[in-house]
Design a protein around this motif. Structure first.
Motif, PDB file in Angstrom:
ATOM      1  N   ASP A  30       2.989  25.399  16.369  1.00  0.00           N
ATOM      2  CA  ASP A  30       3.847  26.314  15.332  1.00  0.00           C
ATOM      3  C   ASP A  30       4.068  25.400  14.039  1.00  0.00           C
ATOM      4  O   ASP A  30       4.539  24.433  14.013  1.00  0.00           O
ATOM      5  CB  ASP A  30       5.354  26.337  16.006  1.00  0.00           C
ATOM      6  N   THR A  31       3.328  25.752  13.182  1.00  0.00           N
ATOM      7  CA  THR A  31       3.229  25.148  11.679  1.00  0.00           C
ATOM      8  C   THR A  31       3.995  25.702  10.792  1.00  0.00           C
ATOM      9  O   THR A  31       4.163  24.880   9.417  1.00  0.00           O
ATOM     10  CB  THR A  31       1.698  25.277  11.376  1.00  0.00           C
ATOM     11  N   THR A  40      -2.186  29.990  12.256  1.00  0.00           N
ATOM     12  CA  THR A  40      -3.339  28.919  12.360  1.00  0.00           C
ATOM     13  C   THR A  40      -4.035  28.725  13.687  1.00  0.00           C
ATOM     14  O   THR A  40      -3.285  29.121  14.745  1.00  0.00           O
ATOM     15  CB  THR A  40      -2.760  27.461  11.618  1.00  0.00           C
ATOM     16  N   ASN A  41      -5.302  28.143  13.826  1.00  0.00           N
ATOM     17  CA  ASN A  41      -5.889  27.991  14.979  1.00  0.00           C
ATOM     18  C   ASN A  41      -5.648  26.526  15.534  1.00  0.00           C
ATOM     19  O   ASN A  41      -6.465  25.942  16.309  1.00  0.00           O
ATOM     20  CB  ASN A  41      -7.196  28.047  14.916  1.00  0.00           C
ATOM     21  N   TYR A  42      -4.436  25.846  15.235  1.00  0.00           N
ATOM     22  CA  TYR A  42      -4.114  24.652  15.917  1.00  0.00           C
ATOM     23  C   TYR A  42      -3.615  24.706  17.470  1.00  0.00           C
ATOM     24  O   TYR A  42      -2.927  25.472  17.477  1.00  0.00           O
ATOM     25  CB  TYR A  42      -2.902  23.980  15.028  1.00  0.00           C
ATOM     26  N   LEU A  43      -4.505  24.228  18.290  1.00  0.00           N
ATOM     27  CA  LEU A  43      -4.139  24.450  19.441  1.00  0.00           C
ATOM     28  C   LEU A  43      -3.855  23.127  20.545  1.00  0.00           C
ATOM     29  O   LEU A  43      -4.559  22.067  19.919  1.00  0.00           O
ATOM     30  CB  LEU A  43      -5.254  25.380  20.311  1.00  0.00           C
ATOM     31  N   ASP A 108      -8.885  20.438   9.477  1.00  0.00           N
ATOM     32  CA  ASP A 108      -8.626  21.321   8.570  1.00  0.00           C
ATOM     33  C   ASP A 108      -8.623  22.825   9.266  1.00  0.00           C
ATOM     34  O   ASP A 108      -9.762  23.082   9.800  1.00  0.00           O
ATOM     35  CB  ASP A 108      -9.400  21.539   7.210  1.00  0.00           C
ATOM     36  N   TYR A 109      -7.629  23.572   9.135  1.00  0.00           N
ATOM     37  CA  TYR A 109      -7.729  24.980   9.851  1.00  0.00           C
ATOM     38  C   TYR A 109      -8.775  25.890   9.697  1.00  0.00           C
ATOM     39  O   TYR A 109      -9.171  26.733  10.513  1.00  0.00           O
ATOM     40  CB  TYR A 109      -6.217  25.666   9.873  1.00  0.00           C
ATOM     41  N   LEU A 115      -9.106  25.182  16.785  1.00  0.00           N
ATOM     42  CA  LEU A 115      -9.081  23.413  16.959  1.00  0.00           C
ATOM     43  C   LEU A 115      -8.201  23.071  17.839  1.00  0.00           C
ATOM     44  O   LEU A 115      -6.965  23.449  17.927  1.00  0.00           O
ATOM     45  CB  LEU A 115      -8.728  23.076  15.336  1.00  0.00           C
ATOM     46  N   TYR A 116      -8.624  21.912  18.772  1.00  0.00           N
ATOM     47  CA  TYR A 116      -7.747  21.459  19.632  1.00  0.00           C
ATOM     48  C   TYR A 116      -7.537  20.190  19.561  1.00  0.00           C
ATOM     49  O   TYR A 116      -8.420  19.355  19.188  1.00  0.00           O
ATOM     50  CB  TYR A 116      -8.580  21.589  21.167  1.00  0.00           C
TER      51      TYR A 116
END
Length: 148
Positions: A30-31, A40-43, A108-109, A115-116
């Protein structure tokens, strides 16, 4: 009991874990501090969950980041990873980066589809590979060790 005495291979332990349905779930970072839905695809993956926050990627290729960098070598390694991601996307493939160094361009997202932020262990890469139904993994993408 053989596993506790060191008598099991890594694959046997993994097989027993999966057979017992002890599997990690994909969670989204959660950004936005829960003020708005994060897109975003931060996982990351965790065993402390009961469902995935995002659907499987259903294919594509994984590029392994180089992890922690030393001063003098980070630019080369990061540029190679980013170039691999950009090339895969240009060729029409979905591209996933696995890296645990958040201070790089490769994290960078908007550089990759997924992106893991994860350790670069065999176990974790296999979990992501099978969960996302990946088509392949780019293991090494270049770089150099600094002189001196």
């Amino acid at each position: 009991s053989a596993c506790l005495k060191g008598g099991c291979t890594e694959d046997e332990v993994r097989s027993k874990r999966i057979g017992a349905n002890i599997v990690p779930y994909t969670k989204q970072i959660d950004t936005l501090a829960a003020e708005y839905p994060a897109e975003t695809n931060y996982l990351y993956m965790t065993y402390h969950g009961s469902e995935n926050d995002v659907e499987s990627a259903n294919g594509g290729y994984i590029v392994l980041g180089s992890g922690a960098y030393r001063i003098g070598s980070s630019i080369e390694f990061d540029w190679c990873g980013v170039s691999s991601i950009r090339t895969l996307r240009k060729l029409g493939y979905s591209a996933t980066m696995i890296n645990y160094n958040p201070e790089t361009v490769s994290t960078d997202y908007d550089e990759c589809d997924r992106l893991y932020f994860e350790e670069l262990s065999r176990e974790r890469v296999l979990d992501i590979y099978f969960n996302d139904k990946s088509e392949g993994v780019v293991v090494s993408v270049g770089g150099q060790i600094p002189n001196g």
